[in-house]
Scaffold this motif. Sequence first.
Motif, PDB file in Angstrom:
ATOM      1  N   THR A 235       0.731   8.121  -2.399  1.00  0.00           N
ATOM      2  CA  THR A 235       1.565   9.270  -2.025  1.00  0.00           C
ATOM      3  C   THR A 235       1.539   9.416  -0.502  1.00  0.00           C
ATOM      4  OG1 THR A 235      -0.346  10.723  -2.398  1.00  0.00           O
ATOM      5  CG2 THR A 235       1.259  10.530  -4.180  1.00  0.00           C
ATOM      6  N   ILE A 236       2.669   9.806   0.063  1.00  0.00           N
ATOM      7  CA  ILE A 236       2.850   9.826   1.513  1.00  0.00           C
ATOM      8  C   ILE A 236       3.138  11.251   1.992  1.00  0.00           C
ATOM      9  CG2 ILE A 236       4.073   8.793   3.465  1.00  0.00           C
ATOM     10  CD1 ILE A 236       2.710   6.722   1.702  1.00  0.00           C
TER      11      ILE A 236
ATOM     12  N   LEU B 119       0.830  -1.206   0.000  1.00  0.00           N
ATOM     13  CA  LEU B 119       0.000   0.000   0.000  1.00  0.00           C
ATOM     14  C   LEU B 119       0.863   1.254   0.000  1.00  0.00           C
ATOM     15  CD1 LEU B 119      -2.769   1.449   0.383  1.00  0.00           C
ATOM     16  CD2 LEU B 119      -2.352   1.274   2.855  1.00  0.00           C
ATOM     17  N   LEU B 120       1.862   1.286   0.872  1.00  0.00           N
ATOM     18  CA  LEU B 120       2.692   2.486   1.012  1.00  0.00           C
ATOM     19  C   LEU B 120       3.480   2.788  -0.265  1.00  0.00           C
ATOM     20  CD1 LEU B 120       4.058   2.085   4.651  1.00  0.00           C
ATOM     21  CD2 LEU B 120       2.165   3.495   3.851  1.00  0.00           C
TER      22      LEU B 120
ATOM     23  N   LYS C  39      13.267   5.827   0.728  1.00  0.00           N
ATOM     24  CA  LYS C  39      13.591   6.160  -0.654  1.00  0.00           C
ATOM     25  C   LYS C  39      12.653   5.458  -1.636  1.00  0.00           C
ATOM     26  CE  LYS C  39      18.506   7.022   0.241  1.00  0.00           C
ATOM     27  NZ  LYS C  39      19.896   6.610  -0.061  1.00  0.00           N
ATOM     28  N   SER C  40      12.031   4.361  -1.189  1.00  0.00           N
ATOM     29  CA  SER C  40      11.124   3.621  -2.073  1.00  0.00           C
ATOM     30  C   SER C  40       9.710   4.202  -2.065  1.00  0.00           C
ATOM     31  CB  SER C  40      11.069   2.150  -1.654  1.00  0.00           C
ATOM     32  OG  SER C  40      10.456   2.002  -0.377  1.00  0.00           O
ATOM     33  N   LEU C  41       9.485   5.248  -1.259  1.00  0.00           N
ATOM     34  CA  LEU C  41       8.147   5.821  -1.127  1.00  0.00           C
ATOM     35  C   LEU C  41       8.022   7.116  -1.918  1.00  0.00           C
ATOM     36  CD1 LEU C  41       7.659   5.368   2.731  1.00  0.00           C
ATOM     37  CD2 LEU C  41       7.020   3.796   0.882  1.00  0.00           C
TER      38      LEU C  41
ATOM     39  N   TYR D 180      10.306   2.239  12.847  1.00  0.00           N
ATOM     40  CA  TYR D 180       9.325   1.235  12.432  1.00  0.00           C
ATOM     41  C   TYR D 180       9.591   0.772  11.002  1.00  0.00           C
ATOM     42  CZ  TYR D 180       4.850  -0.942  11.321  1.00  0.00           C
ATOM     43  OH  TYR D 180       3.884  -1.821  10.930  1.00  0.00           O
ATOM     44  N   PHE D 181       9.898   1.713  10.112  1.00  0.00           N
ATOM     45  CA  PHE D 181      10.213   1.349   8.726  1.00  0.00           C
ATOM     46  C   PHE D 181      11.427   0.409   8.682  1.00  0.00           C
ATOM     47  CE2 PHE D 181       8.201   5.322   6.546  1.00  0.00           C
ATOM     48  CZ  PHE D 181       6.954   4.751   6.725  1.00  0.00           C
TER      49      PHE D 181
END
Length: 299
Positions: free
Chosen positions: A193-194, A188-189, A219-221, A210-211
Amino acid sequence: MEFRQLESFCAVVRYQSFTKAAEKLYISQPTISTHIRMLEQEFNSRLIIRTTKNIEITPHGKELFACAQKIFTLKNDLIQKWSEENKKIIRIGASTIPADYILPEVLPLFCQKYPDIQLHIHQNDSGNILQSILNGKFTIGMVGMKSFEKELDFVPFFHDEIVMITPKQEKFLHFAQKAFNQDDLISLLKKETIILREQGSGSKKRLESYFEQINLSEKSLNIIARLNDQESIKKLVASGLGISFISAKAITDADNLLTIKLPENNLTRSLYFAYHKDYILKEHILSFIKFVQKFYAKK
């Protein structure tokens, strides 16, 4: 070098005029000129070039002006700090969650019980507050993270949970209504967009941890924005700009959002009182710390 000389110099720089500087400081213009000349002799450098029409501040003059501003700030801070020693004043640096959601809950009852205690509260991110405690600006801090500074002590007062928030859209309902795993979350993430908090935020630091636990790289988001205000983040998420992570304490029934708890490793943290180890906490400060701890222990 004397304070009066620096005051005269700073006034000339600020008002770009010997005459106006003399008027503001209630001294004569020749005295202003004497102060500037004595500084230039002491530093063996021209600080101000004066012509018939205007004045020009030299590079050394600009450098001295910046240093003088810091000196006067330190002086005023000391005067304020020492003048408060015989008063029941608590200078608090509070990060976003304590400032916006914790203090509004506890202060009405605390001030009712201790009407003679004054609280001077300044809001900033956790990182800046901890640095300000080290610099002596705040008596105590209310922050969302610890640091490795050996000079600081930390006392927990609230157990917080960070949750994911999304717009109220059908594609997110599954995550709000049913259990899902880390792989579902990562998928999902990476698709959405975050919106994240700024660097220095306690919740941002906990989210980074947590990540790392779930082997997800920032960097993958697709990070579209970074903000330092929880309310702004909620409004942007509700508008459909993206999804985010905020304290559960910041969620109200009025928010047009889906609130989603994270799988397996729930994203929890403590909020802390922070203070300098060398600072002996006075009785009225201890009363405030104990009051807040007891208030949330009941909950």
